[in-house]
Write a protein that holds these residues in place. Structure first.
Motif, PDB file in Angstrom:
ATOM      1  N   ILE A  73       1.007  -1.182  -0.051  1.00 51.05           N
ATOM      2  CA  ILE A  73      -0.095   0.000  -0.189  1.00 51.05           C
ATOM      3  C   ILE A  73       0.836   1.173   0.025  1.00 51.05           C
ATOM      4  CG2 ILE A  73      -1.887   1.226   1.075  1.00 51.05           C
ATOM      5  CD1 ILE A  73      -2.634  -1.336   2.734  1.00 51.05           C
ATOM      6  N   ASP A  74       0.886   2.073  -1.105  1.00 54.99           N
ATOM      7  CA  ASP A  74       1.772   3.216  -1.199  1.00 54.99           C
ATOM      8  C   ASP A  74       1.034   4.201  -2.320  1.00 54.99           C
ATOM      9  OD1 ASP A  74       3.591   4.866  -1.435  1.00 54.99           O
ATOM     10  OD2 ASP A  74       5.242   3.401  -1.066  1.00 54.99           O
ATOM     11  N   ASP A  75       0.933   5.619  -2.063  1.00 58.85           N
ATOM     12  CA  ASP A  75       0.542   6.162  -3.058  1.00 58.85           C
ATOM     13  C   ASP A  75       1.644   6.889  -4.008  1.00 58.85           C
ATOM     14  OD1 ASP A  75       1.993   7.875  -0.879  1.00 58.85           O
ATOM     15  OD2 ASP A  75       1.147   9.717  -1.810  1.00 58.85           O
ATOM     16  N   ASP A  76       2.768   6.241  -3.931  1.00 58.13           N
ATOM     17  CA  ASP A  76       3.788   6.523  -4.967  1.00 58.13           C
ATOM     18  C   ASP A  76       3.882   5.437  -5.866  1.00 58.13           C
ATOM     19  OD1 ASP A  76       6.059   7.186  -6.467  1.00 58.13           O
ATOM     20  OD2 ASP A  76       7.370   7.176  -4.599  1.00 58.13           O
ATOM     21  N   PRO A  77       3.411   5.728  -7.131  1.00 62.15           N
ATOM     22  CA  PRO A  77       3.628   4.753  -8.174  1.00 62.15           C
ATOM     23  C   PRO A  77       4.917   4.084  -8.490  1.00 62.15           C
ATOM     24  CG  PRO A  77       2.321   6.437  -8.883  1.00 62.15           C
ATOM     25  CD  PRO A  77       2.988   7.007  -7.748  1.00 62.15           C
ATOM     26  N   GLN A  78       5.795   4.724  -8.448  1.00 60.22           N
ATOM     27  CA  GLN A  78       7.025   4.306  -8.519  1.00 60.22           C
ATOM     28  C   GLN A  78       7.439   3.354  -7.283  1.00 60.22           C
ATOM     29  OE1 GLN A  78       9.050   4.733 -11.411  1.00 60.22           O
ATOM     30  NE2 GLN A  78      10.478   3.405 -10.490  1.00 60.22           N
ATOM     31  N   SER A  79       7.106   3.473  -6.108  1.00 61.99           N
ATOM     32  CA  SER A  79       7.393   2.662  -5.161  1.00 61.99           C
ATOM     33  C   SER A  79       6.707   1.365  -5.423  1.00 61.99           C
ATOM     34  CB  SER A  79       7.045   3.154  -3.881  1.00 61.99           C
ATOM     35  OG  SER A  79       7.913   4.374  -3.582  1.00 61.99           O
ATOM     36  N   LEU A  80       5.346   1.494  -5.953  1.00 64.70           N
ATOM     37  CA  LEU A  80       4.407   0.332  -6.260  1.00 64.70           C
ATOM     38  C   LEU A  80       5.298  -0.765  -7.390  1.00 64.70           C
ATOM     39  CD1 LEU A  80       1.029   1.467  -5.798  1.00 64.70           C
ATOM     40  CD2 LEU A  80       2.383   0.008  -4.257  1.00 64.70           C
ATOM     41  N   ILE A  81       5.850   0.070  -8.172  1.00 70.66           N
ATOM     42  CA  ILE A  81       6.350  -0.725  -9.283  1.00 70.66           C
ATOM     43  C   ILE A  81       7.835  -1.382  -8.886  1.00 70.66           C
ATOM     44  CG2 ILE A  81       8.133  -0.377 -11.435  1.00 70.66           C
ATOM     45  CD1 ILE A  81       5.963   2.086 -12.176  1.00 70.66           C
ATOM     46  N   VAL A  82       8.494  -0.671  -7.920  1.00 71.26           N
ATOM     47  CA  VAL A  82       9.726  -1.169  -7.554  1.00 71.26           C
ATOM     48  C   VAL A  82       9.271  -2.430  -6.504  1.00 71.26           C
ATOM     49  CG1 VAL A  82      11.777  -1.088  -5.962  1.00 71.26           C
ATOM     50  CG2 VAL A  82      11.062   0.748  -7.728  1.00 71.26           C
ATOM     51  N   LEU A  83       8.370  -2.311  -5.766  1.00 70.94           N
ATOM     52  CA  LEU A  83       7.874  -3.368  -4.875  1.00 70.94           C
ATOM     53  C   LEU A  83       7.525  -4.664  -5.579  1.00 70.94           C
ATOM     54  CD1 LEU A  83       6.301  -1.358  -2.046  1.00 70.94           C
ATOM     55  CD2 LEU A  83       8.331  -2.733  -1.874  1.00 70.94           C
ATOM     56  N   SER A  84       6.701  -4.442  -6.726  1.00 69.64           N
ATOM     57  CA  SER A  84       6.199  -5.562  -7.526  1.00 69.64           C
ATOM     58  C   SER A  84       7.046  -6.471  -8.405  1.00 69.64           C
ATOM     59  CB  SER A  84       5.046  -4.952  -8.465  1.00 69.64           C
ATOM     60  OG  SER A  84       4.624  -5.837  -9.308  1.00 69.64           O
ATOM     61  N   LYS A  85       8.230  -5.506  -8.846  1.00 70.05           N
ATOM     62  CA  LYS A  85       9.092  -6.260  -9.493  1.00 70.05           C
ATOM     63  C   LYS A  85       9.980  -6.930  -8.547  1.00 70.05           C
ATOM     64  CE  LYS A  85       9.774  -3.055 -13.508  1.00 70.05           C
ATOM     65  NZ  LYS A  85      10.759  -2.248 -14.240  1.00 70.05           N
ATOM     66  N   THR A  86      10.213  -6.586  -7.558  1.00 69.48           N
ATOM     67  CA  THR A  86      10.878  -7.137  -6.418  1.00 69.48           C
ATOM     68  C   THR A  86      10.538  -8.623  -5.702  1.00 69.48           C
ATOM     69  OG1 THR A  86      12.153  -4.775  -5.493  1.00 69.48           O
ATOM     70  CG2 THR A  86      11.957  -6.897  -4.062  1.00 69.48           C
ATOM     71  N   LEU A  87       8.923  -8.623  -5.643  1.00 71.31           N
ATOM     72  CA  LEU A  87       8.476  -9.285  -4.821  1.00 71.31           C
ATOM     73  C   LEU A  87       7.771 -10.660  -5.670  1.00 71.31           C
ATOM     74  CD1 LEU A  87       7.070  -6.887  -2.054  1.00 71.31           C
ATOM     75  CD2 LEU A  87       8.915  -8.720  -1.707  1.00 71.31           C
ATOM     76  N   THR A  88       7.225 -10.232  -6.903  1.00 69.31           N
ATOM     77  CA  THR A  88       6.658 -11.075  -7.733  1.00 69.31           C
ATOM     78  C   THR A  88       7.243 -12.422  -8.052  1.00 69.31           C
ATOM     79  OG1 THR A  88       7.078  -9.760  -9.719  1.00 69.31           O
ATOM     80  CG2 THR A  88       5.089  -9.368  -8.546  1.00 69.31           C
ATOM     81  N   THR A  89       8.448 -12.265  -8.070  1.00 67.52           N
ATOM     82  CA  THR A  89       9.196 -13.626  -8.380  1.00 67.52           C
ATOM     83  C   THR A  89       9.084 -14.888  -7.193  1.00 67.52           C
ATOM     84  OG1 THR A  89      11.444 -12.857  -7.338  1.00 67.52           O
ATOM     85  CG2 THR A  89      11.222 -12.546  -9.832  1.00 67.52           C
ATOM     86  N   GLU A  90       8.957 -14.202  -6.202  1.00 67.63           N
ATOM     87  CA  GLU A  90       8.696 -15.450  -5.141  1.00 67.63           C
ATOM     88  C   GLU A  90       7.179 -15.362  -4.346  1.00 67.63           C
ATOM     89  OE1 GLU A  90      11.749 -15.534  -2.241  1.00 67.63           O
ATOM     90  OE2 GLU A  90      13.196 -14.349  -3.333  1.00 67.63           O
TER      91      GLU A  90
END
Length: 324
Positions: free
Chosen positions: A15-32
Protein backbone atom coordinates in the motif's frame (compact mmCIF):
# COMPACT_ATOMS: atom_id res chain seq x y z
CA UNK A 1 0.14 -25.79 -24.12
CA UNK A 2 0.96 -22.81 -21.90
CA UNK A 3 2.64 -23.68 -18.62
CA UNK A 4 0.36 -23.70 -15.63
CA UNK A 5 0.82 -20.88 -13.14
CA UNK A 6 2.44 -22.47 -10.10
CA UNK A 7 0.78 -21.18 -6.94
CA UNK A 8 3.07 -19.21 -4.68
CA UNK A 9 3.02 -19.93 -0.98
CA UNK A 10 2.32 -16.41 0.26
CA UNK A 11 0.33 -13.37 -0.83
CA UNK A 12 1.67 -9.89 -0.06
CA UNK A 13 -0.14 -6.55 -0.17
CA UNK A 14 1.75 -3.30 -0.83
CA UNK A 15 0.00 0.00 0.00
CA UNK A 16 1.70 3.19 -1.21
CA UNK A 17 0.52 6.36 -2.95
CA UNK A 18 3.79 6.58 -4.90
CA UNK A 19 3.44 4.66 -8.23
CA UNK A 20 7.22 4.29 -8.56
CA UNK A 21 7.42 2.60 -5.17
CA UNK A 22 4.66 0.18 -6.12
CA UNK A 23 6.52 -0.68 -9.35
CA UNK A 24 9.75 -1.38 -7.45
CA UNK A 25 7.97 -3.47 -4.84
CA UNK A 26 6.09 -5.44 -7.51
CA UNK A 27 9.27 -6.21 -9.47
CA UNK A 28 11.11 -7.14 -6.29
CA UNK A 29 8.50 -9.45 -4.83
CA UNK A 30 6.62 -11.12 -7.69
CA UNK A 31 9.31 -13.71 -8.38
CA UNK A 32 8.62 -15.33 -5.02
CA UNK A 33 5.19 -14.11 -3.92
CA UNK A 34 1.73 -13.25 -5.14
CA UNK A 35 1.56 -9.46 -4.90
CA UNK A 36 -1.46 -7.17 -4.52
CA UNK A 37 -1.07 -3.40 -4.99
CA UNK A 38 -3.09 -0.50 -3.57
CA UNK A 39 -2.43 3.19 -4.17
CA UNK A 40 -4.24 4.49 -1.07
CA UNK A 41 -5.24 3.39 2.41
CA UNK A 42 -8.92 2.87 1.65
CA UNK A 43 -8.19 0.51 -1.26
CA UNK A 44 -5.55 -1.25 0.82
CA UNK A 45 -8.00 -1.93 3.65
CA UNK A 46 -10.53 -3.32 1.19
CA UNK A 47 -7.95 -5.73 -0.28
CA UNK A 48 -6.76 -6.75 3.18
CA UNK A 49 -10.29 -7.71 4.16
CA UNK A 50 -11.22 -9.45 0.92
CA UNK A 51 -7.94 -11.27 0.09
CA UNK A 52 -6.43 -11.89 3.54
CA UNK A 53 -2.78 -11.37 2.54
CA UNK A 54 -0.05 -13.02 4.58
CA UNK A 55 1.88 -9.77 4.99
CA UNK A 56 1.37 -6.06 4.27
CA UNK A 57 3.97 -3.46 3.29
CA UNK A 58 2.51 -0.09 4.23
CA UNK A 59 3.73 3.44 3.50
CA UNK A 60 3.34 5.94 6.34
CA UNK A 61 3.10 9.22 4.40
CA UNK A 62 -0.10 9.02 2.35
CA UNK A 63 -2.84 11.62 1.81
CA UNK A 64 -6.29 11.32 3.37
CA UNK A 65 -5.48 8.16 5.38
CA UNK A 66 -1.89 7.80 6.53
CA UNK A 67 -0.14 4.58 7.45
CA UNK A 68 -0.77 4.96 11.19
CA UNK A 69 -4.52 5.22 10.55
CA UNK A 70 -4.47 2.23 8.21
CA UNK A 71 -2.56 0.17 10.77
CA UNK A 72 -5.02 1.08 13.53
CA UNK A 73 -7.90 0.00 11.29
CA UNK A 74 -6.18 -3.30 10.51
CA UNK A 75 -5.52 -4.02 14.18
CA UNK A 76 -9.05 -3.13 15.27
CA UNK A 77 -10.72 -5.86 13.16
CA UNK A 78 -10.27 -9.57 14.06
CA UNK A 79 -10.04 -10.63 10.39
CA UNK A 80 -6.98 -8.45 9.75
CA UNK A 81 -5.51 -7.92 13.23
CA UNK A 82 -2.94 -10.73 12.97
CA UNK A 83 -1.55 -9.82 9.54
CA UNK A 84 2.05 -8.63 10.04
CA UNK A 85 2.71 -5.12 8.73
CA UNK A 86 6.06 -3.72 7.62
CA UNK A 87 6.13 0.08 7.53
CA UNK A 88 7.75 1.77 4.55
CA UNK A 89 8.65 5.45 4.83
CA UNK A 90 10.98 8.18 3.71
CA UNK A 91 11.19 9.46 7.28
CA UNK A 92 14.04 8.52 9.57
CA UNK A 93 12.36 9.69 12.76
CA UNK A 94 12.92 7.51 15.82
CA UNK A 95 9.52 8.63 17.13
CA UNK A 96 7.82 7.38 13.94
CA UNK A 97 9.52 4.02 14.28
CA UNK A 98 8.53 3.63 17.91
CA UNK A 99 4.97 4.74 17.27
CA UNK A 100 4.65 2.24 14.43
CA UNK A 101 5.99 -0.60 16.57
CA UNK A 102 3.73 0.27 19.48
CA UNK A 103 0.69 0.36 17.21
CA UNK A 104 1.52 -3.10 15.97
CA UNK A 105 3.95 -2.88 13.05
CA UNK A 106 6.25 -5.90 12.74
CA UNK A 107 9.17 -4.08 11.11
CA UNK A 108 10.26 -0.82 9.50
CA UNK A 109 11.99 -0.15 6.15
CA UNK A 110 13.29 3.28 5.10
CA UNK A 111 13.10 4.66 1.57
CA UNK A 112 14.67 4.69 -0.96
CA UNK A 113 13.68 1.06 -1.39
CA UNK A 114 16.50 -1.46 -1.43
CA UNK A 115 15.23 -4.73 -3.02
CA UNK A 116 17.63 -6.96 -1.03
CA UNK A 117 16.53 -5.30 2.23
CA UNK A 118 12.84 -5.71 1.34
CA UNK A 119 13.30 -9.39 0.45
CA UNK A 120 15.25 -10.06 3.64
CA UNK A 121 12.73 -8.31 5.91
CA UNK A 122 9.78 -10.03 4.24
CA UNK A 123 11.44 -13.46 4.49
CA UNK A 124 12.18 -12.84 8.16
CA UNK A 125 8.56 -12.02 8.97
CA UNK A 126 7.21 -14.96 6.98
CA UNK A 127 9.71 -17.24 8.66
CA UNK A 128 8.44 -16.42 12.14
CA UNK A 129 5.54 -18.83 11.72
CA UNK A 130 5.07 -22.23 10.16
CA UNK A 131 1.36 -21.72 9.61
CA UNK A 132 -0.45 -19.04 7.56
CA UNK A 133 0.23 -15.64 9.03
CA UNK A 134 -3.30 -14.34 8.90
CA UNK A 135 -5.01 -16.75 11.29
CA UNK A 136 -7.85 -14.64 12.71
CA UNK A 137 -7.61 -13.59 16.33
CA UNK A 138 -10.55 -14.18 18.64
CA UNK A 139 -13.28 -11.64 18.09
CA UNK A 140 -13.43 -10.70 21.77
CA UNK A 141 -11.86 -7.43 22.81
CA UNK A 142 -9.68 -6.58 19.83
CA UNK A 143 -6.89 -4.21 20.90
CA UNK A 144 -4.87 -2.10 18.50
CA UNK A 145 -1.28 -3.11 18.80
CA UNK A 146 -1.53 -4.78 22.22
CA UNK A 147 0.49 -7.86 21.23
CA UNK A 148 3.19 -5.81 19.53
CA UNK A 149 3.16 -3.36 22.42
CA UNK A 150 4.11 -6.21 24.75
CA UNK A 151 6.78 -7.36 22.32
CA UNK A 152 8.10 -3.81 22.07
CA UNK A 153 8.31 -3.58 25.87
CA UNK A 154 10.56 -6.64 25.80
CA UNK A 155 12.74 -5.20 23.04
CA UNK A 156 12.92 -1.84 24.78
CA UNK A 157 13.95 -3.55 28.02
CA UNK A 158 16.89 -5.15 26.24
CA UNK A 159 18.00 -1.77 24.87
CA UNK A 160 17.62 -0.01 28.20
CA UNK A 161 19.57 -2.75 29.98
CA UNK A 162 22.72 -1.49 28.26
CA UNK A 163 22.06 2.18 28.95
CA UNK A 164 24.86 3.68 31.10
CA UNK A 165 22.39 5.85 33.03
CA UNK A 166 20.41 2.94 34.40
CA UNK A 167 20.46 -0.71 35.42
CA UNK A 168 16.97 -1.62 34.32
CA UNK A 169 16.50 -4.93 36.15
CA UNK A 170 17.70 -3.40 39.42
CA UNK A 171 15.32 -0.47 38.97
CA UNK A 172 12.39 -2.76 38.20
CA UNK A 173 13.19 -4.93 41.21
CA UNK A 174 13.15 -1.80 43.35
CA UNK A 175 9.81 -0.81 41.87
CA UNK A 176 8.38 -4.27 42.57
CA UNK A 177 9.50 -4.09 46.21
CA UNK A 178 7.88 -0.67 46.61
CA UNK A 179 4.68 -1.99 45.04
CA UNK A 180 4.59 -5.02 47.34
CA UNK A 181 4.97 -2.79 50.37
CA UNK A 182 2.76 0.04 49.13
CA UNK A 183 -0.90 0.78 49.70
CA UNK A 184 -1.72 0.21 46.05
CA UNK A 185 -2.93 -3.20 44.85
CA UNK A 186 -1.93 -2.62 41.23
CA UNK A 187 -0.42 -5.42 39.12
CA UNK A 188 3.40 -5.33 39.48
CA UNK A 189 3.85 -6.83 35.98
CA UNK A 190 1.86 -3.96 34.48
CA UNK A 191 4.01 -1.47 36.38
CA UNK A 192 7.17 -3.09 35.06
CA UNK A 193 5.94 -2.86 31.47
CA UNK A 194 4.77 0.71 31.96
CA UNK A 195 8.13 1.63 33.48
CA UNK A 196 9.90 0.43 30.32
CA UNK A 197 7.60 2.53 28.16
CA UNK A 198 8.04 5.53 30.44
CA UNK A 199 11.82 5.33 29.96
CA UNK A 200 11.74 4.94 26.17
CA UNK A 201 13.23 8.43 25.80
CA UNK A 202 16.52 7.10 27.20
CA UNK A 203 17.18 5.53 23.81
CA UNK A 204 17.94 9.00 22.52
CA UNK A 205 21.62 9.90 23.00
CA UNK A 206 22.25 12.46 25.68
CA UNK A 207 18.80 12.32 27.28
CA UNK A 208 18.71 12.75 31.02
CA UNK A 209 16.12 10.67 32.87
CA UNK A 210 13.96 13.71 33.60
CA UNK A 211 14.05 14.76 29.96
CA UNK A 212 13.40 11.17 28.82
CA UNK A 213 10.24 11.00 30.93
CA UNK A 214 8.96 14.30 29.51
CA UNK A 215 9.68 13.16 25.93
CA UNK A 216 8.03 9.81 26.55
CA UNK A 217 4.91 11.47 27.93
CA UNK A 218 4.44 13.40 24.67
CA UNK A 219 4.98 10.27 22.59
CA UNK A 220 2.62 8.12 24.68
CA UNK A 221 -0.08 10.78 24.35
CA UNK A 222 0.32 10.53 20.56
CA UNK A 223 0.20 6.73 20.70
CA UNK A 224 -3.02 6.83 22.71
CA UNK A 225 -4.57 9.00 19.99
CA UNK A 226 -4.02 6.13 17.51
CA UNK A 227 -4.30 3.03 19.70
CA UNK A 228 -6.95 1.86 22.15
CA UNK A 229 -7.49 4.88 24.42
CA UNK A 230 -8.35 2.52 27.28
CA UNK A 231 -5.10 0.53 27.03
CA UNK A 232 -4.22 0.29 30.72
CA UNK A 233 -0.46 -0.17 30.31
CA UNK A 234 -0.16 2.82 27.99
CA UNK A 235 -2.26 4.91 30.36
CA UNK A 236 -0.20 3.74 33.32
CA UNK A 237 3.01 4.56 31.43
CA UNK A 238 1.68 8.06 30.74
CA UNK A 239 1.02 8.57 34.47
CA UNK A 240 4.45 7.23 35.45
CA UNK A 241 6.17 9.75 33.16
CA UNK A 242 4.90 12.49 35.48
CA UNK A 243 7.55 11.37 38.00
CA UNK A 244 9.78 13.82 36.12
CA UNK A 245 8.11 16.66 38.03
CA UNK A 246 9.21 15.15 41.35
CA UNK A 247 12.71 14.34 40.11
CA UNK A 248 13.35 17.87 38.86
CA UNK A 249 11.91 19.50 41.96
CA UNK A 250 11.15 22.70 40.07
CA UNK A 251 7.77 23.15 41.73
CA UNK A 252 6.49 22.97 45.27
CA UNK A 253 5.62 19.33 46.13
CA UNK A 254 2.36 20.53 47.66
CA UNK A 255 1.30 21.92 44.29
CA UNK A 256 1.87 18.62 42.47
CA UNK A 257 -1.29 16.55 42.23
CA UNK A 258 0.42 13.41 40.93
CA UNK A 259 -0.94 9.86 40.83
CA UNK A 260 0.45 7.29 43.25
CA UNK A 261 2.08 5.45 40.34
CA UNK A 262 4.21 8.52 39.54
CA UNK A 263 5.23 8.94 43.17
CA UNK A 264 6.22 5.28 43.51
CA UNK A 265 8.24 5.46 40.30
CA UNK A 266 9.97 8.63 41.49
CA UNK A 267 10.91 6.86 44.74
CA UNK A 268 12.29 3.88 42.80
CA UNK A 269 14.28 6.12 40.46
CA UNK A 270 15.69 8.19 43.33
CA UNK A 271 16.85 5.08 45.15
CA UNK A 272 18.23 3.48 41.99
CA UNK A 273 20.16 6.56 40.82
CA UNK A 274 21.69 6.99 44.28
CA UNK A 275 22.96 3.40 44.17
CA UNK A 276 24.68 4.11 40.85
CA UNK A 277 26.69 7.03 42.22
CA UNK A 278 30.45 6.36 42.09
CA UNK A 279 32.52 5.78 45.20
CA UNK A 280 31.87 4.08 48.50
CA UNK A 281 30.71 0.57 49.25
CA UNK A 282 27.21 -0.70 48.49
CA UNK A 283 25.88 -0.51 52.08
CA UNK A 284 27.02 3.11 52.26
CA UNK A 285 25.36 4.02 48.95
CA UNK A 286 22.24 2.16 50.09
CA UNK A 287 22.10 4.19 53.31
CA UNK A 288 22.40 7.42 51.33
CA UNK A 289 19.72 6.25 48.89
CA UNK A 290 17.34 5.43 51.75
CA UNK A 291 18.01 8.84 53.33
CA UNK A 292 17.06 10.51 50.04
CA UNK A 293 13.94 8.37 49.84
CA UNK A 294 12.84 9.42 53.35
CA UNK A 295 13.07 13.05 52.23
CA UNK A 296 10.77 12.59 49.24
CA UNK A 297 7.34 14.25 49.59
CA UNK A 298 4.58 11.82 50.42
CA UNK A 299 6.95 8.97 51.30
CA UNK A 300 4.83 7.82 54.28
CA UNK A 301 1.65 7.79 52.21
CA UNK A 302 3.25 5.69 49.45
CA UNK A 303 4.83 3.06 51.68
CA UNK A 304 2.70 0.95 54.01
CA UNK A 305 5.41 -1.15 55.69
CA UNK A 306 8.00 0.13 58.14
CA UNK A 307 11.12 1.87 56.79
CA UNK A 308 13.38 -0.72 58.42
CA UNK A 309 11.82 -3.72 56.69
CA UNK A 310 11.72 -1.80 53.40
CA UNK A 311 15.39 -0.89 53.77
CA UNK A 312 16.31 -4.53 54.42
CA UNK A 313 14.41 -5.73 51.36
CA UNK A 314 16.00 -3.11 49.09
CA UNK A 315 19.51 -3.81 50.39
CA UNK A 316 19.06 -7.55 49.84
CA UNK A 317 17.85 -6.94 46.28
CA UNK A 318 20.75 -4.59 45.57
CA UNK A 319 23.30 -7.07 46.92
CA UNK A 320 21.87 -9.80 44.72
CA UNK A 321 21.98 -7.60 41.65
CA UNK A 322 25.55 -6.44 42.23
CA UNK A 323 26.67 -9.99 43.06
CA UNK A 324 27.57 -9.34 46.69
Amino acid sequence: MPAEHAPKPYTLLAIDDDPQSLIVLSKTLTTEYEVLLAKNGERGLALARSDSPDLIILDILMPEMDGFQVLSELKSHPATAAIPVIFLTSRSSVEDERLGLLLGAADYIAKPISPPVVLARVATQLGYRDKPLHSPQPAAEPSAGSDMRDGFIGALALQLAGNPQIRLEALLDTLSILLDSGVTQSDPAAFRGAACLALMGLNQPGSSIGLALAQSRVLIEEILAHADPEDRILNLAWKITHAEALLQGDRSPASLDLPLSARLFALALNYHLSLLQPGGDLPGRHAQAMARMYQQPGFEQCIACGPESLSAALLSSSQSFFGL
